[in-house]
Motif scaffolding. Structure first.
Motif, PDB file in Angstrom:
ATOM      1  N   ASP A 678      -6.103 -10.131  -4.357  1.00  0.00           N
ATOM      2  CA  ASP A 678      -6.366 -10.230  -3.368  1.00  0.00           C
ATOM      3  C   ASP A 678      -4.630 -10.395  -2.590  1.00  0.00           C
ATOM      4  N   ARG A 679      -3.866  -9.713  -2.614  1.00  0.00           N
ATOM      5  CA  ARG A 679      -2.013 -10.195  -2.641  1.00  0.00           C
ATOM      6  C   ARG A 679      -2.615  -9.741  -1.105  1.00  0.00           C
ATOM      7  N   LEU A 708     -14.782  -5.005  -6.398  1.00  0.00           N
ATOM      8  CA  LEU A 708     -14.325  -3.021  -6.533  1.00  0.00           C
ATOM      9  C   LEU A 708     -12.999  -3.039  -7.177  1.00  0.00           C
ATOM     10  N   ASN A 709     -12.060  -3.705  -7.114  1.00  0.00           N
ATOM     11  CA  ASN A 709     -10.840  -3.410  -8.407  1.00  0.00           C
ATOM     12  C   ASN A 709      -9.924  -2.254  -7.317  1.00  0.00           C
ATOM     13  N   PHE A 710      -9.810  -2.809  -5.640  1.00  0.00           N
ATOM     14  CA  PHE A 710      -9.279  -1.894  -4.557  1.00  0.00           C
ATOM     15  C   PHE A 710      -7.819  -1.593  -5.108  1.00  0.00           C
ATOM     16  N   GLU A 711      -7.176  -3.078  -4.909  1.00  0.00           N
ATOM     17  CA  GLU A 711      -5.624  -3.450  -5.373  1.00  0.00           C
ATOM     18  C   GLU A 711      -5.877  -2.307  -6.771  1.00  0.00           C
ATOM     19  N   LYS A 712      -5.561  -1.057  -6.505  1.00  0.00           N
ATOM     20  CA  LYS A 712      -4.816  -0.945  -8.702  1.00  0.00           C
ATOM     21  C   LYS A 712      -2.908  -0.998  -8.403  1.00  0.00           C
ATOM     22  N   THR A 808      -2.451   0.046  -2.067  1.00  0.00           N
ATOM     23  CA  THR A 808      -1.695  -1.331  -1.395  1.00  0.00           C
ATOM     24  C   THR A 808      -1.483  -1.907   0.640  1.00  0.00           C
ATOM     25  N   ILE A 809      -1.073  -0.712   0.531  1.00  0.00           N
ATOM     26  CA  ILE A 809      -0.955  -0.452   1.997  1.00  0.00           C
ATOM     27  C   ILE A 809      -2.433  -0.768   2.558  1.00  0.00           C
ATOM     28  N   GLN A 810      -3.363   0.040   2.409  1.00  0.00           N
ATOM     29  CA  GLN A 810      -4.600   0.196   3.077  1.00  0.00           C
ATOM     30  C   GLN A 810      -5.591  -1.222   2.687  1.00  0.00           C
ATOM     31  N   TYR A 811      -5.155  -1.664   1.523  1.00  0.00           N
ATOM     32  CA  TYR A 811      -5.480  -3.152   1.558  1.00  0.00           C
ATOM     33  C   TYR A 811      -5.366  -4.499   2.797  1.00  0.00           C
ATOM     34  N   ASP A 812      -4.081  -4.315   2.942  1.00  0.00           N
ATOM     35  CA  ASP A 812      -3.578  -4.951   4.133  1.00  0.00           C
ATOM     36  C   ASP A 812      -3.868  -4.154   5.183  1.00  0.00           C
ATOM     37  N   PHE A 814      -7.144  -3.242   5.630  1.00  0.00           N
ATOM     38  CA  PHE A 814      -8.065  -3.832   5.710  1.00  0.00           C
ATOM     39  C   PHE A 814      -8.563  -5.299   6.037  1.00  0.00           C
ATOM     40  N   GLN A 815      -7.164  -6.230   5.660  1.00  0.00           N
ATOM     41  CA  GLN A 815      -7.105  -7.240   5.868  1.00  0.00           C
ATOM     42  C   GLN A 815      -6.951  -8.139   7.777  1.00  0.00           C
ATOM     43  N   ARG A 816      -5.757  -7.126   8.133  1.00  0.00           N
ATOM     44  CA  ARG A 816      -5.386  -7.255   9.158  1.00  0.00           C
ATOM     45  C   ARG A 816      -7.069  -6.773   9.920  1.00  0.00           C
ATOM     46  N   MET A 817      -7.833  -6.264  10.349  1.00  0.00           N
ATOM     47  CA  MET A 817      -9.110  -5.734  10.689  1.00  0.00           C
ATOM     48  C   MET A 817      -9.865  -6.430  10.168  1.00  0.00           C
ATOM     49  N   THR A 818     -10.365  -7.227   9.415  1.00  0.00           N
ATOM     50  CA  THR A 818     -11.687  -8.181   9.269  1.00  0.00           C
ATOM     51  C   THR A 818     -10.703  -9.458   9.299  1.00  0.00           C
ATOM     52  N   ASN A 819      -9.757 -10.468   9.564  1.00  0.00           N
ATOM     53  CA  ASN A 819      -9.050 -11.972   8.954  1.00  0.00           C
ATOM     54  C   ASN A 819      -8.366 -11.591  10.197  1.00  0.00           C
ATOM     55  N   GLY A 820      -7.179 -10.471  10.828  1.00  0.00           N
ATOM     56  CA  GLY A 820      -6.399 -10.763  11.296  1.00  0.00           C
ATOM     57  C   GLY A 820      -5.018 -11.150  11.002  1.00  0.00           C
ATOM     58  N   ILE A 821      -4.982 -11.039   9.506  1.00  0.00           N
ATOM     59  CA  ILE A 821      -4.113 -10.965   8.566  1.00  0.00           C
ATOM     60  C   ILE A 821      -2.665  -9.784   8.873  1.00  0.00           C
ATOM     61  N   MET A 822      -1.816 -10.083   9.133  1.00  0.00           N
ATOM     62  CA  MET A 822      -0.906  -9.302   9.213  1.00  0.00           C
ATOM     63  C   MET A 822      -0.306  -8.467   8.571  1.00  0.00           C
ATOM     64  N   PRO A 823      -0.093  -6.889   8.277  1.00  0.00           N
ATOM     65  CA  PRO A 823       0.140  -6.065   7.385  1.00  0.00           C
ATOM     66  C   PRO A 823       1.636  -6.168   6.684  1.00  0.00           C
TER      67      PRO A 823
END
Length: 823
Positions: A678-679, A708-712, A808-812, A814-823
């Motif tokens: 969750d970085r 999901l262990n997406f951030e590998k 890592t890029i895709q997780y950022d 995802f956070q932008r689309m769901t929570n508005g956190i800038m990548p």
């Protein structure tokens, strides 16, 4: 719990070496850990007692080593009894770190010796009892569902309390009344419970109502505390609320500043999350024993707290304040309100933005606009379809209109920043209203006549009139009204007129960045009456550094003369389990000690965490920090992190670069070893010196968001980070790789201590991070037995795999689309 692979018998001598294989060749280390074998016919129990006795029968006992053997020899009665006796020789400051482990061992194992030892600790101080009690309640939460275990837990809990009630005053044989101590403990528990419950209650209010509600709550808390203090003046510990803050790690002297005497009413803020509202407050603390020798000063004009007198407020006694939460909505109503707010959050915020911008409420409108504009636009853009193109164009036009309003709001914010600087200046140099403006001129003439610096008879009078024309020393003009050159001359002349204050004035001169204005004026040859140069804060988004703010608060504090006075910014959290975060922070601090012991320029922020219950706690607030997400929203014109650094740090950019690398190397190693997930950029901070700081360790070891262990990737290493290090082929990137290698090398000698902390806390644990945790796999990540060449290849491989990792890029994103956190 013994690990056979860790204990090897030497082929040359009759001995056991409690060392990993890579350390076997170190003769000095081997002597420290070596246990001489006794004759073969001697019973094993006697051998263990004798060998342990030889190791710890010294005056200087390493607490890490003692706790290590204490845990692994727990089931062997002889060594266990001997090592328990040795615990009494450890200083309290050293032992505080391991209180959670010792308490947890006692919860999960029957040990009359350890039970007696911890019971004895409870009689040392109220703060130590508070720390033990909260750990006992928090970590026994799972066992309290078992009736048989509950009886034992309650018995020991009562035993701890009885021990605390035997507490004596220092330098006195007079006993503190038991009823008073017990009553005080109830007050502390209820007071802290109210602070924690406020975190949940705030969620029931609208975002714009939360801070006023919190301020009102803090005011009532201070009033209640003051009345309780006045009612029990004869007892020093009743002058505040005891919170077991441990000794500050940056202090050379052990200072137990853990009595909260006041909450600063002007220093609070709310953090909005989906389920609750953690909030930040600043508390003043002192060592309660210093109250025996000093009394607070009476401050007439207190600018930090509310100036209203206690008599004008509601008659809130401590008991009334402590029962305030009973009138609040119940938990089900709170949770229901949380869901509604989370569901309608984006829609409502955008609607409020339109209303505010139309009314041109500059300060409020710009703040909301800056936080939401990019998130709203990007969220809409991701969901666009062909049928929504017209709506998208309308949205773009509306955002452009808001952008124009945003530019208008900039002037209001600059004015606000100036007012802060002027307020700080006025505090340091208060105006003397009873002194005439021209009264200093004869003195100056006399002074400079002696030095042969007087030009003519009316030189200083002419100079005064000239300065008055530009606004200097004119009561009817502020510094803001001066020209750029006038501001510079103001300080130049002030330094000349006040030689005793020269160092302070120069510090302020640089702080306000007037030295840069002076250089720009000289370079651009700006006319004396033009004022086209803007004043920017040297500290960028941090506005005012915590060190300066703390000094201003202390000046107005009635406790300013206490040697143990400390200001602590803390975050109060309700509804969050911080036990896992506390364990993580213990491990991180151990790793930081390893880096320091090897002389590495690596930085880690080990902030304090206090667990109050299994679902609440207190965290140290990281002052002078801004999340990367917040920085990107604050500087939308900057395309990447390197541009933000150049904008913020300017002439100090290269130093900020180095600090970034030194902290990035540390957190890269820590993130990989602990598998921190969750970085996103909301959980990574930048401080005022350019160092990164990771927070929020809710997903470590074997768990991840959604499991999901997406951030590998081993750790986060984006292109922005690499660009800030001048690219992969730069000397700075090579420095980063070298720090990574040396950091791994330093940790090889601390693996046992780190694993010990985990093994103790994972025994029959309900923490989610241990559900699928494999301790062998965890140990393998340290590469204990790798030689230098193998370790270097290992580090290079981790860096290569993390470099711009797709996940890592895709997780950022995802956070932008769901929570508005800038990548």
């Amino acid at each position: 719990m013994n690990n056979p692979s860790r204990f090897r018998q030497s082929s040359n001598t009759q001995s056991f070496n409690y060392l990993p294989a890579w350390k076997q060749n170190d003769c000095e280390e081997r002597k420290k850990y070596q246990i001489i074998l006794l004759p073969v016919n001697q019973p094993r129990e006697d051998y263990i007692i004798s060998s342990i006795y030889q190791m710890f029968n010294t005056q200087d006992i390493e607490v890490n080593k003692l706790i290590y053997y204490y845990y692994y020899k727990l089931k062997e009665s002889g060594p266990h009894q001997f090592l328990t006796n040795k615990l009494y020789q450890i200083q309290q400051e050293e032992l505080e770190f391991f209180i959670p482990q010792l308490v947890y061992i006692l919860i999960k194992n029957d040990s009359p010796y350890l039970e007696k030892f911890i019971t004895t600790l409870c009689s040392k101080s109220i703060a130590l009892y508070q720390l033990i009690k909260w750990c006992w309640v928090s970590y026994s939460d799972k066992d309290r569902t078992d009736k048989n275990k509950m009886k034992r837990l309650q018995r020991i809990d009562d035993q701890f309390e009885q021990s605390m009630l035997t507490l004596h005053n220092d330098h006195s044989a007079v006993k503190i009344p038991n009823l008073q101590l017990k009553s005080y403990q109830n007050v502390v528990d209820l007071y802290l419970n109210n602070l924690i419950q406020m975190s949940l209650i705030l969620k029931t209010y609208k975002p714009e109502e939360r801070k006023p509600k919190l301020k009102n709550f803090i005011t009532r808390a201070n009033v209640a505390l003051e009345k309780y203090r006045q009612k029990h003046q004869e007892y020093y510990f009743c002058q505040g609320i005891t919170v077991p803050f441990t000794m500050s790690k940056d202090q050379d002297v052990a200072v137990h500043s853990n009595l909260v005497v006041r909450i600063i009413e002007g220093e609070c803020s709310c953090f909005n999350t989906k389920k609750r509202v953690p909030y930040r407050i600043v508390v003043e603390t002192i060592d309660p024993h210093e109250l025996k020798y000093k009394q607070p000063k009476k401050i007439q004009n207190n600018s930090i707290t509310n100036n209203r007198s206690y008599a004008n407020l509601d008659d809130d006694s401590m008991e009334d304040f402590l029962q305030a939460d009973l009138n609040q909505p119940n938990k089900q109503e709170i949770e229901k309100k949380m869901e509604e707010l989370a569901k309608n959050r984006n829609k409502k915020e955008y609607t409020d933005l339109m209303k505010i911008t139309q009314k041109k409420e500059t300060k409020k409108g710009m703040k909301i606009f800056k936080n939401i504009m990019s998130a709203v636009y990007l969220t809409k853009k991701e969901k666009i379809t062909e049928n929504e193109q017209d709506q998208e164009l309308i949205l773009q036009e509306q955002i452009m209109k808001n952008l124009q309003l945003y530019k208008q709001f900039t002037n209001a914010i600059e004015e606000e920043q100036f007012q802060k600087n002027r307020q700080r200046f006025n505090i340091l140099f208060p105006e003397k209203t009873n002194e005439r403006t021209q009264s200093c001129i004869p003195k100056l003439n006399s002074k400079y006549r002696q030095q042969g610096q007087r030009k003519d008879k009316n030189y200083w009078l002419k100079l005064y009139k000239e300065n008055k024309k530009n606004g200097f020393r004119n009561k009817h003009k502020s510094i803001k009204q001066l020209t750029a050159l006038g501001r510079v001359r103001f300080f130049k002349e002030l330094i000349q007129f006040c030689p005793k204050q020269e160092q302070i004035l120069k510090k302020i001169y640089v702080h306000l960045q007037y030295d840069l204005i002076e250089k720009k004026l000289e370079k651009n040859k700006v006319d004396i009456h033009q004022d086209g140069i803007e004043l920017h804060s040297k500290f960028g988004p941090w506005d005012e550094l915590w060190e300066d703010r703390a000094e201003m608060i202390k000046r107005d504090s009635p406790y300013q003369h206490f040697e143990t006075y400390r200001l602590k910014p803390i975050i109060v959290k309700g509804g969050d389990d911080l036990r896992q975060e506390l364990m993580t922070m213990q491990i991180i601090y151990k790793m930081y000690q390893a880096f320091q012991s090897h002389g590495l320029d690596m930085y880690v922020k080990a902030y304090e965490i206090i667990v109050v219950s299994a679902s609440s706690g207190i965290l140290e607030f990281c002052a002078d920090t801004f999340s990367i997400d917040g920085l990107k929203k604050k500087y939308p014109a900057c395309k990447s992190l390197v541009h933000i650094y150049k904008e913020i740090f300017q002439q100090d950019f290269e130093e900020a670069q180095m600090r970034f690398i030194q902290s990035l190397a540390s957190y890269s190693i820590i993130s990989y070893l602990l598998q921190i997930k969750d970085r996103h950029n909301g959980n990574i901070l930048i401080d005022s010196k350019g160092r990164i700081i990771h927070i929020d360790f809710g997903f470590i070891l074997c768990i991840s968001p959604g499991n999901l262990n997406f951030e590998k990737a081993p750790f986060k290493l984006t292109q922005e980070y690499i660009d800030l290090m001048n690219g992969r082929n730069s000397d700075l990137f090579l420095y980063y790789k070298n720090l990574m290698y040396r950091g791994f090398k330093a940790l090889q000698g601390y693996v046992d201590e780190i694993i010990m902390i985990i093994e103790i806390m994972m025994q029959d644990s309900d923490l989610p991070c241990f559900e699928r945790f494999d301790i062998k796999e965890f140990r393998d990540r340290f590469k204990e037995e790798a030689n230098d060449e193998e370790l270097q290849k290992y580090v290079d491989k981790l860096i290569d795999y993390s470099d711009n990792n797709w996940r890592t890029i895709q997780y950022d994103n995802f956070q932008r689309m769901t929570n508005g956190i800038m990548p």
